[in-house]
Design a protein around this motif. Structure first.
Motif, PDB file in Angstrom:
ATOM      1  N   SER A  10      -4.791   0.357 -11.747  1.00  0.00           N
ATOM      2  CA  SER A  10      -6.074   1.046 -11.616  1.00  0.00           C
ATOM      3  C   SER A  10      -6.689   1.427 -12.963  1.00  0.00           C
ATOM      4  N   ASN A  43      -2.710 -11.259  -4.051  1.00  0.00           N
ATOM      5  CA  ASN A  43      -3.364 -10.849  -5.283  1.00  0.00           C
ATOM      6  C   ASN A  43      -2.508 -11.322  -6.453  1.00  0.00           C
ATOM      7  N   SER A  45      -1.603 -10.283 -10.602  1.00  0.00           N
ATOM      8  CA  SER A  45      -1.809  -9.225 -11.590  1.00  0.00           C
ATOM      9  C   SER A  45      -1.033  -9.505 -12.863  1.00  0.00           C
ATOM     10  N   GLY A 141      -0.467  -5.051  -2.388  1.00  0.00           N
ATOM     11  CA  GLY A 141      -1.356  -6.105  -2.839  1.00  0.00           C
ATOM     12  C   GLY A 141      -2.652  -5.625  -3.454  1.00  0.00           C
ATOM     13  N   PHE A 142      -3.112  -4.435  -3.036  1.00  0.00           N
ATOM     14  CA  PHE A 142      -4.392  -3.923  -3.540  1.00  0.00           C
ATOM     15  C   PHE A 142      -4.322  -2.419  -3.731  1.00  0.00           C
ATOM     16  N   GLY A 143      -5.017  -1.916  -4.742  1.00  0.00           N
ATOM     17  CA  GLY A 143      -5.121  -0.485  -4.941  1.00  0.00           C
ATOM     18  C   GLY A 143      -6.206   0.110  -4.064  1.00  0.00           C
ATOM     19  N   GLN A 145      -6.059   1.851  -1.233  1.00  0.00           N
ATOM     20  CA  GLN A 145      -5.937   1.866   0.224  1.00  0.00           C
ATOM     21  C   GLN A 145      -5.584   3.263   0.748  1.00  0.00           C
ATOM     22  N   SER A 197      -5.512   5.172  -8.363  1.00  0.00           N
ATOM     23  CA  SER A 197      -6.882   5.682  -8.347  1.00  0.00           C
ATOM     24  C   SER A 197      -6.917   7.177  -8.645  1.00  0.00           C
TER      25      SER A 197
END
Length: 216
Positions: A10, A43, A45, A141-143, A145, A197
Motif C-alpha cells: 500500500s 495479482n 507484486s 491478492g489485493f489490498g 478489502q 491502507s
C-alpha cells in the motif's frame, strides 16, 4: 507486546525508499512484503530484486509473505535477499512440513498462512515447529478489502492451539484491519497486525501508526 507490520503493497511505489525510512522512524516493528506470482493469487507484486534493494535502507525485520505456487523453489533466494521471516501458504505447497524445515535450516523464522476458508485443523501438527501462523482475514491478492468477520473465531482457534503446543508462536492477521477492528483482532489472540491502507492512507504514516497503537 503487539507488533505492527505495515504492508508496503500500500506504499507509494514512486517513493518506496522514503516510505520505508518513515516506517523505521515512526515505530513499525516489521515490514510486511507481499510477493505475488499471478498464479496463486490474481495479482503480481514484488520480486527478489526489490527486496534486495530495500534491505539496504532499514534494519527492520522483513516479514516476507509468499503468495506463490511451489514456494520451496525460491526459499534460498528470498533468504539471500534479506528475509527474516518467510511465510508460505498451506494451500500452495504439497509438502508443507518439508518446506517449513527448509526455511528454518537457514536460521530464519518460518510461518504458514491460511486463506480465510482453510481450516485451522490442517496445520495442527505443524504448530510446535512454527514461529508464526498468518491468518488471512481477506482473500489474498489485493489490498483494501473488507475484513471477513468469521476470522475472529479462526484467530481464537489458533490461539488455543498455540497455548497448548507452542506459546512462543506469533499469531499474525492480515487483511482489512484498521482503527475500527484492531482491538477486537488483538483480543481474539493476534499479536502481529498487518496493516496496509490503514498505515499509508493520506500519506500520514506517523499519525496512522500512532492511531492504530492507541486502539490496542
Amino acid at each position: 507486546m503487539v507488533k505492527i507490520a505495515p504492508s508496503i503493497l500500500s506504499a507509494d511505489f514512486s517513493k518506496l525508499g522514503e516510505d520505508i525510512k518513515s516506517l523505521d522512524k515512526y515505530g513499525a516493528d516489521l515490514i510486511h512484503i507481499d510477493v505475488m506470482d499471478g498464479m496463486f493469487v490474481p495479482n503480481i507484486s514484488f520480486g527478489i530484486p526489490i527486496i534486495k534493494s530495500i534491505r539496504k535502507i532499514t534494519k527492520l525485520p522483513f516479514d516476507v509473505h509468499l503468495m506463490i505456487e511451489d514456494p520451496s523453489r525460491y526459499i534460498r533466494d528470498f533468504v539471500e535477499a534479506g528475509a527474516d521471516i518467510i511465510t508460505v501458504h498451506f494451500e500452495a505447497d504439497r509438502h508443507i512440513d518439508r518446506t517449513i524445515n527448509y526455511i528454518k535450516s537457514f536460521g530464519i523464522k518460518a510461518a504458514v498462512a491460511l486463506n480465510p476458508a482453510t481450516q485451522i485443523e490442517n496445520i495442527k501438527y505443524l504448530i510446535p515447529n512454527l514461529d508464526m501462523v498468518l491468518v488471512m482475514s481477506v482473500n489474498p491478492g489485493f489490498g483494501g478489502q473488507k475484513y471477513i468477520d468469521y476470522c475472529y473465531d479462526k484467530i481464537k482457534e489458533v490461539k488455543k492451539l498455540a497455548d497448548e503446543y507452542n506459546r512462543d508462536m506469533m499469531i499474525e492477521v492480515d487483511g482489512g484491519i484498521g482503527k475500527n477492528n484492531i482491538k477486537k483482532v488483538v483480543e481474539s489472540g493476534a499479536n502481529v497486525i498487518v496493516a496496509g491502507s490503514a498505515v499509508f492512507k493520506d500519506k500520514d504514516i506517523k499519525n496512522n501508526i500512532s492511531s492504530l497503537r492507541g486502539e490496542i
